[in-house]
Scaffold this motif. Structure first.
Motif, PDB file in Angstrom:
ATOM      1  N   LYS B  43      -5.447  -2.420  10.961  1.00 34.30           N
ATOM      2  CA  LYS B  43      -4.088  -2.830  10.583  1.00 34.30           C
ATOM      3  C   LYS B  43      -3.929  -2.770   9.057  1.00 34.30           C
ATOM      4  O   LYS B  43      -2.941  -2.236   8.539  1.00 34.30           O
ATOM      5  CB  LYS B  43      -3.848  -4.252  11.097  1.00 34.30           C
ATOM      6  CG  LYS B  43      -2.452  -4.776  10.843  1.00 34.30           C
ATOM      7  CD  LYS B  43      -2.272  -6.139  11.502  1.00 34.30           C
ATOM      8  CE  LYS B  43      -1.073  -6.862  10.917  1.00 34.30           C
ATOM      9  NZ  LYS B  43      -0.881  -8.194  11.516  1.00 34.30           N
ATOM     10  N   ARG B  44      -4.947  -3.280   8.351  1.00 33.88           N
ATOM     11  CA  ARG B  44      -4.899  -3.253   6.889  1.00 33.88           C
ATOM     12  C   ARG B  44      -4.784  -1.810   6.375  1.00 33.88           C
ATOM     13  O   ARG B  44      -3.988  -1.518   5.485  1.00 33.88           O
ATOM     14  CB  ARG B  44      -6.178  -3.898   6.318  1.00 33.88           C
ATOM     15  CG  ARG B  44      -5.891  -5.116   5.446  1.00 33.88           C
ATOM     16  CD  ARG B  44      -7.115  -5.561   4.666  1.00 33.88           C
ATOM     17  NE  ARG B  44      -8.312  -5.710   5.476  1.00 33.88           N
ATOM     18  CZ  ARG B  44      -8.569  -6.775   6.236  1.00 33.88           C
ATOM     19  NH1 ARG B  44      -7.686  -7.764   6.300  1.00 33.88           N
ATOM     20  NH2 ARG B  44      -9.678  -6.844   6.944  1.00 33.88           N
ATOM     21  N   GLU B  45      -5.550  -0.923   6.961  1.00 34.74           N
ATOM     22  CA  GLU B  45      -5.518   0.469   6.521  1.00 34.74           C
ATOM     23  C   GLU B  45      -4.190   1.139   6.839  1.00 34.74           C
ATOM     24  O   GLU B  45      -3.674   1.925   6.054  1.00 34.74           O
ATOM     25  CB  GLU B  45      -6.687   1.249   7.140  1.00 34.74           C
ATOM     26  CG  GLU B  45      -8.018   0.869   6.523  1.00 34.74           C
ATOM     27  CD  GLU B  45      -9.180   1.669   7.092  1.00 34.74           C
ATOM     28  OE1 GLU B  45      -8.968   2.836   7.471  1.00 34.74           O
ATOM     29  OE2 GLU B  45     -10.289   1.110   7.173  1.00 34.74           O
ATOM     30  N   ILE B  46      -3.649   0.839   8.012  1.00 40.23           N
ATOM     31  CA  ILE B  46      -2.346   1.419   8.385  1.00 40.23           C
ATOM     32  C   ILE B  46      -1.285   1.000   7.374  1.00 40.23           C
ATOM     33  O   ILE B  46      -0.514   1.817   6.870  1.00 40.23           O
ATOM     34  CB  ILE B  46      -1.921   0.973   9.813  1.00 40.23           C
ATOM     35  CG1 ILE B  46      -2.815   1.646  10.866  1.00 40.23           C
ATOM     36  CG2 ILE B  46      -0.442   1.310  10.082  1.00 40.23           C
ATOM     37  CD1 ILE B  46      -2.606   1.138  12.283  1.00 40.23           C
ATOM     38  N   ILE B  47      -1.292  -0.306   7.023  1.00 37.80           N
ATOM     39  CA  ILE B  47      -0.305  -0.809   6.062  1.00 37.80           C
ATOM     40  C   ILE B  47      -0.457  -0.101   4.718  1.00 37.80           C
ATOM     41  O   ILE B  47       0.531   0.315   4.100  1.00 37.80           O
ATOM     42  CB  ILE B  47      -0.457  -2.342   5.890  1.00 37.80           C
ATOM     43  CG1 ILE B  47      -0.078  -3.047   7.196  1.00 37.80           C
ATOM     44  CG2 ILE B  47       0.432  -2.848   4.756  1.00 37.80           C
ATOM     45  CD1 ILE B  47      -0.458  -4.514   7.229  1.00 37.80           C
ATOM     46  N   ALA B  48      -1.701   0.078   4.289  1.00 38.58           N
ATOM     47  CA  ALA B  48      -1.943   0.735   3.006  1.00 38.58           C
ATOM     48  C   ALA B  48      -1.359   2.148   2.985  1.00 38.58           C
ATOM     49  O   ALA B  48      -0.745   2.567   2.017  1.00 38.58           O
ATOM     50  CB  ALA B  48      -3.443   0.768   2.711  1.00 38.58           C
ATOM     51  N   ILE B  50       1.121   3.366   4.976  1.00 42.05           N
ATOM     52  CA  ILE B  50       2.584   3.298   5.045  1.00 42.05           C
ATOM     53  C   ILE B  50       3.169   2.973   3.659  1.00 42.05           C
ATOM     54  O   ILE B  50       4.157   3.567   3.227  1.00 42.05           O
ATOM     55  CB  ILE B  50       3.028   2.194   6.056  1.00 42.05           C
ATOM     56  CG1 ILE B  50       2.415   2.443   7.426  1.00 42.05           C
ATOM     57  CG2 ILE B  50       4.559   2.093   6.098  1.00 42.05           C
ATOM     58  CD1 ILE B  50       3.151   3.332   8.336  1.00 42.05           C
ATOM     59  N   GLU B  51       2.509   2.047   2.966  1.00 41.45           N
ATOM     60  CA  GLU B  51       3.030   1.616   1.664  1.00 41.45           C
ATOM     61  C   GLU B  51       3.014   2.724   0.611  1.00 41.45           C
ATOM     62  O   GLU B  51       3.732   2.657  -0.369  1.00 41.45           O
ATOM     63  CB  GLU B  51       2.241   0.387   1.159  1.00 41.45           C
ATOM     64  CG  GLU B  51       2.762  -0.899   1.771  1.00 41.45           C
ATOM     65  CD  GLU B  51       2.005  -2.133   1.274  1.00 41.45           C
ATOM     66  OE1 GLU B  51       0.786  -2.001   0.991  1.00 41.45           O
ATOM     67  OE2 GLU B  51       2.617  -3.189   1.174  1.00 41.45           O
ATOM     68  N   ARG B  52       2.206   3.740   0.832  1.00 43.18           N
ATOM     69  CA  ARG B  52       2.202   4.874  -0.109  1.00 43.18           C
ATOM     70  C   ARG B  52       3.503   5.657  -0.019  1.00 43.18           C
ATOM     71  O   ARG B  52       3.881   6.363  -0.936  1.00 43.18           O
ATOM     72  CB  ARG B  52       1.027   5.816   0.200  1.00 43.18           C
ATOM     73  CG  ARG B  52      -0.346   5.207  -0.076  1.00 43.18           C
ATOM     74  CD  ARG B  52      -1.301   6.240  -0.645  1.00 43.18           C
ATOM     75  NE  ARG B  52      -1.487   7.395   0.240  1.00 43.18           N
ATOM     76  CZ  ARG B  52      -2.479   7.504   1.129  1.00 43.18           C
ATOM     77  NH1 ARG B  52      -3.372   6.529   1.242  1.00 43.18           N
ATOM     78  NH2 ARG B  52      -2.582   8.554   1.886  1.00 43.18           N
ATOM     79  N   LYS B  76       0.532  -0.005  19.452  1.00 38.21           N
ATOM     80  CA  LYS B  76       1.900  -0.056  18.942  1.00 38.21           C
ATOM     81  C   LYS B  76       1.932  -0.767  17.602  1.00 38.21           C
ATOM     82  O   LYS B  76       1.331  -1.812  17.436  1.00 38.21           O
ATOM     83  CB  LYS B  76       2.803  -0.787  19.928  1.00 38.21           C
ATOM     84  CG  LYS B  76       3.039   0.039  21.178  1.00 38.21           C
ATOM     85  CD  LYS B  76       4.141  -0.535  22.038  1.00 38.21           C
ATOM     86  CE  LYS B  76       4.396   0.423  23.203  1.00 38.21           C
ATOM     87  NZ  LYS B  76       5.068  -0.207  24.325  1.00 38.21           N
ATOM     88  N   ALA B  77       2.645  -0.155  16.664  1.00 36.63           N
ATOM     89  CA  ALA B  77       2.818  -0.784  15.368  1.00 36.63           C
ATOM     90  C   ALA B  77       4.304  -0.989  15.129  1.00 36.63           C
ATOM     91  O   ALA B  77       5.090  -0.051  15.266  1.00 36.63           O
ATOM     92  CB  ALA B  77       2.211   0.096  14.278  1.00 36.63           C
TER      93      ALA B  77
END
Lengths: 266, 87
Positions: B43-48, B50-52, B76-77
């Motif tokens: 989850k942490r990596e996915i957020i990182a 997306i934030e790019r 699902k995210a």
């Protein structure tokens, strides 16, 4: 040629042995030639549940290691002396005394003389479980409607696929209709949906099982036992008959609903 | 006990429905061999990632879940995005 049916569960204490004893007896009542094999080496119990514990001379390990002929180790059930037999587990050895190939060879030998070979699997997913499913044509997975039992049953469904056995069938045991009615026990459709395999039987929680087992009898011989009726139905389904599932709902009156509601409110 | 529950306004889910929900979650994790710890890490990596590309308003509100479908399980995210009016 016999069908080999293995009764398994993953979790212990959900009723594998009781299920094996009842299905074997019920099939014998209908004239089928049946042998029940206790594959739980070191923790033998099918003999006690069938009331045959005093007659054991040889066991499964004796047969596999060639100390006796297979026929000599089969214990006749006195109620069905012509067509119901038990092959007991060894009590003093461990699971490694038998291999999956031994079980396959043994069942191939027995297939000629019987219509049904039922194998009572030990709990767990190790060697004993592998021995029990190796010769199986069909697999019955027993669970209760409790989280831990259903989770373990799901694991077994996965392993059964991994061992390339197809289409395991589900038996849900010890259903407490009153708890289901008040929403405190998962219902049959919930469990079937979660495990996503075909249902072959539902068995109510029934004191008569404990009483029959105390006496070395089996519930299917007791006409008044609801669990016995449920097991007879499963045996009939194994014979290919189309039998509707028992209706286990206990109709609750308004008063019972009120009492239950105040009991369970927190 | 349908109508009586409604009458007295009992809203808590039954213990059997709680059991079913919990089981479904546990089984999906069991089946895909993904521990809750690895899930958090992912989850942490996915957020990182997306934030790019886009502005994520509230990382706390991001939900990453495993759910069961008919034949397959789904990851699902649900990621709420900021709605900036400036071009």
């Amino acid at each position: 040629m016999a069908q080999v049916i293995t009764i398994t569960s993953g979790k212990g204490g959900v009723g594998k042995t009781t299920t094996t004893a009842n299905l074997a007896t019920s099939l014998a009542m209908q004239g089928q030639r049946v042998v029940a094999i206790d594959a739980d080496i070191g923790l033998r119990n099918l003999d006690v549940v069938m009331g045959l514990e005093n007659r054991i001379v040889y066991d499964l390990v004796d047969v596999v290691e060639g100390r006796c002929r297979t026929r000599q180790a089969l214990i006749k059930d006195k109620r069905f002396p012509d067509n119901l037999f038990l092959l007991p587990a060894a009590q003093t050895r461990d699971k490694d005394a038998v291999t999956p190939d031994d079980m396959i060879a043994l069942c191939n030998e027995l297939r000629r003389e019987f219509d049904f070979i039922l194998i009572d699997s030990p709990a767990g997913i190790e060697g004993g479980f592998k021995n029990a499913i190796a010769p199986a044509d069909h697999i019955l997975i027993v669970t209760t409607p409790e989280m831990s039992a259903v989770r373990d049953a799901d694991r077994i469904v996965g392993l059964v696929e991994a061992y390339e056995k197809s289409n395991p069938k589900l038996i849900i045991n010890r259903i407490k209709a009153r708890m289901v009615a008040r929403g405190d026990m998962m219902d049959t459709p919930d469990v079937v949906e979660i495990l996503a395999i075909d249902l072959v039987g539902i068995v109510p929680d029934d004191e008569s099982i404990v009483i029959s087992t105390n006496r070395g009898e089996v519930a299917v011989l007791d006409r008044d036992s609801m669990a016995g009726k449920a097991y007879n139905n499963i045996a009939n389904r194994l014979l290919g008959h189309d039998i509707p599932f028992l209706v286990l709902d206990e109709k609750q009156g308004l008063w019972a609903q009120l009492v239950n509601m105040f009991r369970t409110r927190r | 006990m349908g109508f009586l529950d409604n009458l007295f306004g009992r809203k808590q889910p039954t213990s059997s429905s709680v059991a079913k929900e919990r089981l479904l979650t546990v089984l999906v994790h069991d089946r895909v061999h993904l521990s809750p710890h690895d899930m958090d890490e992912m989850k942490r990596e996915i957020i990182a990632v997306i934030e790019r590309y886009v502005e994520v308003t509230n990382p706390e509100a991001i939900e990453v879940t495993l759910t069961r479908g008919e034949a397959t399980d789904h990851l699902k995210a649900d990621i709420p995005l900021g709605r900036s009016r400036q071009q």
